[in-house]
Scaffold this motif. Structure first.
Motif, PDB file in Angstrom:
ATOM      1  N   ILE A  88      18.002  47.749 -20.536  1.00  0.00           N
ATOM      2  CA  ILE A  88      17.790  48.187 -21.919  1.00  0.00           C
ATOM      3  C   ILE A  88      17.230  49.613 -21.940  1.00  0.00           C
ATOM      4  CG2 ILE A  88      16.384  47.814 -23.989  1.00  0.00           C
ATOM      5  CD1 ILE A  88      16.583  44.803 -23.445  1.00  0.00           C
ATOM      6  N   LEU A  89      16.302  49.886 -21.021  1.00  0.00           N
ATOM      7  CA  LEU A  89      15.672  51.206 -20.984  1.00  0.00           C
ATOM      8  C   LEU A  89      16.557  52.257 -20.324  1.00  0.00           C
ATOM      9  CD1 LEU A  89      12.046  50.148 -19.970  1.00  0.00           C
ATOM     10  CD2 LEU A  89      12.794  50.976 -22.208  1.00  0.00           C
ATOM     11  N   ASP A  90      17.350  51.834 -19.340  1.00  0.00           N
ATOM     12  CA  ASP A  90      18.171  52.784 -18.586  1.00  0.00           C
ATOM     13  C   ASP A  90      19.487  52.104 -18.213  1.00  0.00           C
ATOM     14  OD1 ASP A  90      19.268  54.713 -17.007  1.00  0.00           O
ATOM     15  OD2 ASP A  90      17.773  54.607 -15.413  1.00  0.00           O
ATOM     16  N   ARG A  91      20.567  52.499 -18.866  1.00  0.00           N
ATOM     17  CA  ARG A  91      21.866  51.858 -18.646  1.00  0.00           C
ATOM     18  C   ARG A  91      22.419  52.116 -17.235  1.00  0.00           C
ATOM     19  NH1 ARG A  91      24.048  50.203 -23.606  1.00  0.00           N
ATOM     20  NH2 ARG A  91      22.223  49.589 -24.844  1.00  0.00           N
ATOM     21  N   SER A  92      21.819  53.033 -16.496  1.00  0.00           N
ATOM     22  CA  SER A  92      22.296  53.318 -15.139  1.00  0.00           C
ATOM     23  C   SER A  92      21.635  52.427 -14.088  1.00  0.00           C
ATOM     24  CB  SER A  92      22.043  54.787 -14.791  1.00  0.00           C
ATOM     25  OG  SER A  92      20.645  55.060 -14.746  1.00  0.00           O
ATOM     26  N   THR A  93      20.765  51.508 -14.522  1.00  0.00           N
ATOM     27  CA  THR A  93      20.075  50.605 -13.597  1.00  0.00           C
ATOM     28  C   THR A  93      21.081  49.731 -12.853  1.00  0.00           C
ATOM     29  OG1 THR A  93      18.102  50.550 -14.974  1.00  0.00           O
ATOM     30  CG2 THR A  93      18.391  48.745 -13.421  1.00  0.00           C
ATOM     31  N   ARG A  94      20.887  49.562 -11.560  1.00  0.00           N
ATOM     32  CA  ARG A  94      21.774  48.760 -10.734  1.00  0.00           C
ATOM     33  C   ARG A  94      21.044  47.518 -10.232  1.00  0.00           C
ATOM     34  NH1 ARG A  94      24.647  51.183 -13.132  1.00  0.00           N
ATOM     35  NH2 ARG A  94      26.180  52.776 -12.547  1.00  0.00           N
ATOM     36  N   LEU A  95      21.783  46.418 -10.101  1.00  0.00           N
ATOM     37  CA  LEU A  95      21.215  45.162  -9.660  1.00  0.00           C
ATOM     38  C   LEU A  95      20.612  45.269  -8.263  1.00  0.00           C
ATOM     39  CD1 LEU A  95      20.861  42.246 -10.646  1.00  0.00           C
ATOM     40  CD2 LEU A  95      22.999  41.668  -9.470  1.00  0.00           C
ATOM     41  N   GLY A  96      21.181  46.128  -7.444  1.00  0.00           N
ATOM     42  CA  GLY A  96      20.689  46.279  -6.075  1.00  0.00           C
ATOM     43  C   GLY A  96      19.256  46.767  -6.006  1.00  0.00           C
ATOM     44  N   SER A  97      18.790  47.435  -7.057  1.00  0.00           N
ATOM     45  CA  SER A  97      17.418  47.932  -7.056  1.00  0.00           C
ATOM     46  C   SER A  97      16.400  46.794  -7.063  1.00  0.00           C
ATOM     47  CB  SER A  97      17.185  48.844  -8.271  1.00  0.00           C
ATOM     48  OG  SER A  97      17.361  48.131  -9.483  1.00  0.00           O
ATOM     49  N   LEU A  98      16.830  45.594  -7.478  1.00  0.00           N
ATOM     50  CA  LEU A  98      15.937  44.431  -7.461  1.00  0.00           C
ATOM     51  C   LEU A  98      15.429  44.116  -6.070  1.00  0.00           C
ATOM     52  CD1 LEU A  98      17.505  41.778  -9.861  1.00  0.00           C
ATOM     53  CD2 LEU A  98      15.279  42.842 -10.065  1.00  0.00           C
ATOM     54  N   LEU A  99      16.266  44.404  -5.071  1.00  0.00           N
ATOM     55  CA  LEU A  99      15.909  44.065  -3.694  1.00  0.00           C
ATOM     56  C   LEU A  99      14.758  44.919  -3.172  1.00  0.00           C
ATOM     57  CD1 LEU A  99      19.491  43.581  -2.209  1.00  0.00           C
ATOM     58  CD2 LEU A  99      17.906  41.850  -3.065  1.00  0.00           C
ATOM     59  N   LYS A 100      14.341  45.908  -3.952  1.00  0.00           N
ATOM     60  CA  LYS A 100      13.208  46.739  -3.563  1.00  0.00           C
ATOM     61  C   LYS A 100      11.916  46.313  -4.249  1.00  0.00           C
ATOM     62  CE  LYS A 100      16.250  50.760  -2.992  1.00  0.00           C
ATOM     63  NZ  LYS A 100      16.541  52.159  -3.431  1.00  0.00           N
ATOM     64  N   VAL A 101      11.987  45.290  -5.107  1.00  0.00           N
ATOM     65  CA  VAL A 101      10.817  44.847  -5.862  1.00  0.00           C
ATOM     66  C   VAL A 101      10.124  43.711  -5.108  1.00  0.00           C
ATOM     67  CG1 VAL A 101       9.991  43.901  -8.054  1.00  0.00           C
ATOM     68  CG2 VAL A 101      11.948  45.486  -8.031  1.00  0.00           C
ATOM     69  N   PRO A 102       8.868  43.891  -4.656  1.00  0.00           N
ATOM     70  CA  PRO A 102       8.181  42.863  -3.870  1.00  0.00           C
ATOM     71  C   PRO A 102       8.095  41.505  -4.551  1.00  0.00           C
ATOM     72  CG  PRO A 102       6.992  44.936  -3.721  1.00  0.00           C
ATOM     73  CD  PRO A 102       8.073  45.132  -4.745  1.00  0.00           C
ATOM     74  N   ILE A 103       7.891  41.490  -5.884  1.00  0.00           N
ATOM     75  CA  ILE A 103       7.803  40.221  -6.612  1.00  0.00           C
ATOM     76  C   ILE A 103       9.106  39.442  -6.489  1.00  0.00           C
ATOM     77  CG2 ILE A 103       7.690  39.220  -8.936  1.00  0.00           C
ATOM     78  CD1 ILE A 103       5.589  41.294  -9.626  1.00  0.00           C
ATOM     79  N   VAL A 104      10.231  40.152  -6.592  1.00  0.00           N
ATOM     80  CA  VAL A 104      11.541  39.502  -6.482  1.00  0.00           C
ATOM     81  C   VAL A 104      11.765  38.989  -5.064  1.00  0.00           C
ATOM     82  CG1 VAL A 104      14.030  39.851  -6.693  1.00  0.00           C
ATOM     83  CG2 VAL A 104      12.484  40.913  -8.344  1.00  0.00           C
ATOM     84  N   LEU A 105      11.434  39.798  -4.073  1.00  0.00           N
ATOM     85  CA  LEU A 105      11.589  39.379  -2.677  1.00  0.00           C
ATOM     86  C   LEU A 105      10.733  38.157  -2.363  1.00  0.00           C
ATOM     87  CD1 LEU A 105      11.576  42.880  -0.904  1.00  0.00           C
ATOM     88  CD2 LEU A 105      13.541  41.406  -1.343  1.00  0.00           C
ATOM     89  N   ALA A 106       9.486  38.149  -2.879  1.00  0.00           N
ATOM     90  CA  ALA A 106       8.597  37.010  -2.649  1.00  0.00           C
ATOM     91  C   ALA A 106       9.136  35.753  -3.324  1.00  0.00           C
ATOM     92  CB  ALA A 106       7.196  37.329  -3.170  1.00  0.00           C
TER      93      ALA A 106
END
Length: 291
Positions: free
Chosen positions: A139-157
């Motif tokens: 919503i904030l940035d239409r260029s956001t990619r799903l792959g960026s989730l893999l860099k979020v510690p909360i998601v990895l945990a």
């Protein structure tokens, strides 16, 4: 009932007030503490709960779907009012959709329903955060990619904890205990940091903040009742969903608005007003949930 609600709400706001009082006198830099909490302590809490031998994802699937429906439903219910309010959807809708499940929700639910509610509270937290770090960022940035989730510690945990839960793997106690101890730091630190953050907010857009303070819990509770017939939520889980639906906007909305330069002052006013209004709204929601 009144004494029970006071005993639940008062400890939460006393820790928040302690953070605000400390910040008033000492003006600490909370940014690095929030970063450590997001990168270390909260992921440790999530992994510890999800990987526990007594966590069964199947028990909380309907609750997770309920949280998903409430978050999306809040945005859909309020979207038609954007033109009337003369505010951008990127500014107003994320705080309405993504509520304070971490700083306030987890401690509140544990105090209200006991330690046994922690897995359910964490389920609500990870559901909203996965949605926030996907749809919310888009919503904030239409260029956001799903792959960026893999860099979020909360998601990895979250993924790691679910793998351990599904396979039945367990960490050796020498490793599991320090992970659990790190996770226990997160809840009081979230509340303390919330109090510190209150002093950084500008009240220049207080009218919009007051509208958001009412719209967020009202749309959430309305969405919860609308989806209730389609969910198989029994007893306490329905009460938890009601409390979740009435929570104020998450502080993370302000941090992301600041990062993406999406009218951060307006978002800050919405977040502050919503969390202050929760002093009245949360006891009312608890009364409904504990009936």
């Amino acid at each position: 009932m009144l004494v029970t609600i006071i005993n639940i709400v008062l400890p939460v706001f006393l820790v928040v007030a302690t953070g605000a009082g400390y910040a008033r006198w000492f003006k600490p830099d909370i940014a690095w503490i929030n970063r450590i909490n997001m990168d270390v302590f909260i992921p440790a809490l999530i992994f510890s709960v999800l990987s526990g031998s007594d966590y069964n994802l199947g028990e909380y699937l309907h609750l997770a779907f309920g949280a998903l429906a409430v978050s999306l439903g809040s945005g859909l219910l309020l979207w038609p009012f954007l033109r009337i309010l003369k505010v951008s959807g990127k500014t107003f809708l994320p705080p309405m959709m993504f509520n304070n499940t971490g700083n306030m929700g987890i401690p509140l639910l544990v105090l209200a329903f006991g330690e046994a509610a922690l897995p359910a509270a964490v389920t609500l937290f990870i559901t909203v955060n996965l949605l926030h770090f996907t749809l919310g960022l888009y919503i904030l940035d239409r260029s956001t990619r799903l792959g960026s989730l893999l860099k979020v510690p909360i998601v990895l945990a979250t993924f790691a904890g679910l793998v351990f839960s599904y396979t039945g793997w367990q960490l050796p106690s020498a490793l599991a205990l320090p992970v659990e101890m790190l996770g226990q730091i997160s809840i009081p630190l979230m509340l303390f940091a919330l109090g510190v953050r209150f002093l950084d907010v500008d009240l220049s857009d207080i009218r919009l903040g007051m509208i958001g303070a009412l719209a967020c819990p009202l749309s959430g509770v309305l969405a919860a009742y609308l989806v209730a017939p389609f969910l198989n939520l029994q007893g306490e889980q329905w009460g938890m969903l009601l409390v979740f639906a009435a929570l104020p906007p998450a502080v993370l909305n302000f941090m992301l608005a600041e990062k993406y330069q999406q009218e951060p002052q307006k978002v800050a006013s919405i977040v502050l007003a919503g969390n202050l209004a929760s002093l009245i709204i949360i006891p009312a929601a608890l009364w409904l949930a504990l009936l």
